[in-house]
Every structure is written in C-alpha cells, then in structure tokens.
Design a protein around this motif. Structure first.
Motif, short mmCIF file in Angstrom:
data_model
loop_
_atom_site.label_atom_id
_atom_site.label_comp_id
_atom_site.label_asym_id
_atom_site.label_seq_id
_atom_site.Cartn_x
_atom_site.Cartn_y
_atom_site.Cartn_z
N ARG A 167 29.65 -13.21 0.11
CA ARG A 167 30.07 -11.90 0.64
C ARG A 167 29.23 -10.74 0.10
N LYS A 168 28.15 -11.04 -0.61
CA LYS A 168 27.33 -9.98 -1.18
C LYS A 168 25.84 -10.15 -0.87
N LEU A 169 25.52 -10.94 0.14
CA LEU A 169 24.12 -11.11 0.49
C LEU A 169 23.47 -9.79 0.88
N SER A 170 24.26 -8.89 1.45
CA SER A 170 23.70 -7.60 1.86
C SER A 170 23.25 -6.78 0.67
N TYR A 171 23.77 -7.08 -0.54
CA TYR A 171 23.34 -6.38 -1.75
C TYR A 171 21.93 -6.79 -2.16
N TYR A 172 21.47 -7.92 -1.64
CA TYR A 172 20.19 -8.50 -2.07
C TYR A 172 19.28 -8.75 -0.88
N ARG A 173 19.26 -7.82 0.04
CA ARG A 173 18.52 -8.03 1.29
C ARG A 173 17.03 -8.23 1.05
N GLN A 174 16.46 -7.46 0.14
CA GLN A 174 15.03 -7.60 -0.10
C GLN A 174 14.70 -8.95 -0.73
N GLU A 175 15.52 -9.36 -1.70
CA GLU A 175 15.30 -10.67 -2.33
C GLU A 175 15.45 -11.79 -1.31
N ASN A 222 10.98 -32.92 11.59
CA ASN A 222 11.18 -32.58 10.17
C ASN A 222 12.17 -31.42 10.08
N VAL A 223 13.39 -31.73 9.68
CA VAL A 223 14.43 -30.71 9.61
C VAL A 223 14.61 -30.25 8.17
N PHE A 224 14.56 -28.94 7.98
CA PHE A 224 14.78 -28.31 6.67
C PHE A 224 16.07 -27.49 6.74
N TYR A 225 16.80 -27.45 5.65
CA TYR A 225 18.09 -26.76 5.61
C TYR A 225 18.11 -25.84 4.39
N ALA A 226 18.27 -24.55 4.62
CA ALA A 226 18.34 -23.57 3.53
C ALA A 226 19.74 -22.97 3.47
N ALA A 227 20.44 -23.21 2.37
CA ALA A 227 21.78 -22.65 2.15
C ALA A 227 21.67 -21.55 1.09
N PHE A 228 22.08 -20.36 1.44
CA PHE A 228 21.81 -19.22 0.56
C PHE A 228 22.92 -18.92 -0.44
N SER A 229 24.13 -19.40 -0.18
CA SER A 229 25.22 -19.22 -1.15
C SER A 229 26.09 -20.47 -1.16
N THR A 230 26.44 -20.93 -2.36
CA THR A 230 27.37 -22.05 -2.48
C THR A 230 28.81 -21.58 -2.57
N ALA A 231 29.02 -20.28 -2.44
CA ALA A 231 30.37 -19.70 -2.35
C ALA A 231 31.32 -20.20 -3.43
N LYS A 232 30.79 -20.36 -4.62
CA LYS A 232 31.64 -20.91 -5.69
C LYS A 232 32.81 -19.99 -6.04
N GLU A 233 32.63 -18.69 -5.75
CA GLU A 233 33.71 -17.74 -6.04
C GLU A 233 34.91 -17.92 -5.11
N SER A 234 34.69 -18.61 -4.00
CA SER A 234 35.76 -18.79 -3.01
C SER A 234 36.38 -20.18 -3.04
N THR A 271 23.73 -10.60 7.70
CA THR A 271 22.57 -10.29 6.86
C THR A 271 21.48 -11.35 7.01
N VAL A 272 21.88 -12.62 7.00
CA VAL A 272 20.89 -13.69 7.17
C VAL A 272 20.25 -13.60 8.56
N ALA A 273 21.05 -13.26 9.56
CA ALA A 273 20.51 -13.14 10.93
C ALA A 273 19.47 -12.02 11.02
N ILE A 274 19.79 -10.85 10.47
CA ILE A 274 18.88 -9.71 10.56
C ILE A 274 17.61 -9.95 9.74
N GLU A 275 17.76 -10.43 8.52
CA GLU A 275 16.58 -10.69 7.69
C GLU A 275 15.80 -11.88 8.22
N GLY A 276 16.51 -12.85 8.80
CA GLY A 276 15.83 -13.99 9.42
C GLY A 276 14.98 -13.54 10.59
#
Length: 210
Positions: free
Chosen positions: A82-90, A34-46, A121-126
């Motif tokens: 490029r701003k995931l570090s701004y929302y580390r707790q979330e 059972n493989v799950f995939y979590a994508a945290f940003s769709t990078a629409k700004e880029s 950021t994803v690595a550290i919080e992960g």
C-alpha cells in the motif's frame, strides 16, 4: 516453431500475476516462451496474525513453480504494501533495469484503471519504463470499475486448471472470494463466450507493436 519470446509479468503483490493472467502464463510457458515474474511487495504487513513474514514469499515461489516459471525468472522485491507510490522513483529504476536485462517482447501488468494504489503505481511506472514495448493490462474485476476487453487469449480447460492449481499455493489468502475456483472458471468462461471460445482471459491493449 516460431522463436520463443521474453514475456514479463509485473505483479504489484504476490498472487496478482496469477490472478490476472495465470492461465495465459501457463499457455505461454507451454508454448516454450521465457516467462519472467516480478513481484514488488510480499505484503507481509497484511498477513493473517501468526503467519511468518516470509509466508507470501514462499507461496509465490511455489505458485510460479506450478505455472512452470523457472526459479531464476522469479524476482521478488521488498516494497511495503500500500506504499509503492511513496517509492515511485525507486520502482521506476527497477523497472528500467528489468527492461535492460530482460528486453521483454511483451509486458503483462495491471490496468491504469485499477483502483488499488499499488496496482495503479505499477501500471503508471510500468508504462513509463516499457513505453516502447508491447503491453497488455490484465483484469482484476474486484479492483476495476471499468475495464476495456480489447484483447483476448484463447485458453483450454487445462490452462484454467493450472491457474487454479497455482493459486491454491496461497494458503494465506484462502479466504479471498476471488480465489474461488468457481469464480475463476466462470470469468474465464465469460471471456471465452465473448470470442466464441471455450475459455479466455481478457486484456486491455496499452501498447501493441507489430
């Protein structure tokens, strides 16, 4: 046949999971896990000018479908690129929620040596969220000055072809040099040579629980 496992792929942006471990995902799905995939940003700004905001969301849905991941196992978040570090707790709270709901046997995520701020950021919080879980860190060579090839997943040509097929869904990213099929095959061949196999993907061992 052994009991199927819950495997969670953490992708800072859509396409990171396919790039780092797409062939391994294809193999895990093929084996009945059972493989799950979590994508945290769709990078629409880029996105390239003129493309709709949901372009990468559509592309990750198609790419993960091509790998065999069920639609219900794809989780897409709206964090700013490029701003995931701004929302580390979330971000951490969402990861803890995934841990509780999925209870993964294995987590695949970027390495803590990744230079991209979102990947790091994803690595550290992960690591914080899944410190009691087996964790392998996948390789993105263009972001890694150092990468410890401590674990390898043996692959067949069909798994590499499935990875390339999945990445081909990313029409918005076609100009990226690392989406080149020759590069993808070459890296898989290189990692295979290291372990006397035809093809492989390499990982850093962050935590391994037996």
């Amino acid at each position: 046949m052994s009991k199927s496992k819950n495997i969670l792929v953490l992708a800072p942006h859509t396409d990171d999971g396919e790039l780092g471990c797409g062939a391994s995902i294809a193999k895990y799905v093929e084996e009945g896990n059972n493989v799950f995939y979590a994508a945290f940003s769709t990078a629409k700004e880029s996105l390239p000018e003129g493309m709709p905001d949901d372009q990468l969301e559509k592309e990750v849905k198609e790419a993960t479908k091509r790998l065999g991941i069920p639609a219900n196992n794809l989780l897409i978040y709206g964090f700013l690129v490029r701003k995931l570090s701004y929302y580390r707790q979330e971000l951490l709270e969402e990861l803890v929620k995934l841990k509780r709901e999925i209870a993964p046997d294995l987590v695949l995520m970027p390495t803590t040596n990744d230079l991209h701020q979102d990947h790091y950021t994803v690595a550290i919080e992960g690591l914080r969220a899944f410190k009691q879980t087996s964790i392998l860190a996948y390789e993105l060579p263009w972001n890694n000055i150092t990468f410890n090839t401590q674990a390898f997943i043996k692959l067949e040509k069909k798994h590499i072809e499935k990875k390339i097929y999945a990445l081909d869904a990313y029409n918005s990213q076609k100009k990226r040099s690392y989406l080149n099929s020759e590069f993808i095959f070459g890296l898989a061949k290189t990692r295979g040579v290291q372990i006397n196999a035809e093809y492989a993907e390499a990982f850093e061992v962050i935590r391994w629980i037996i």
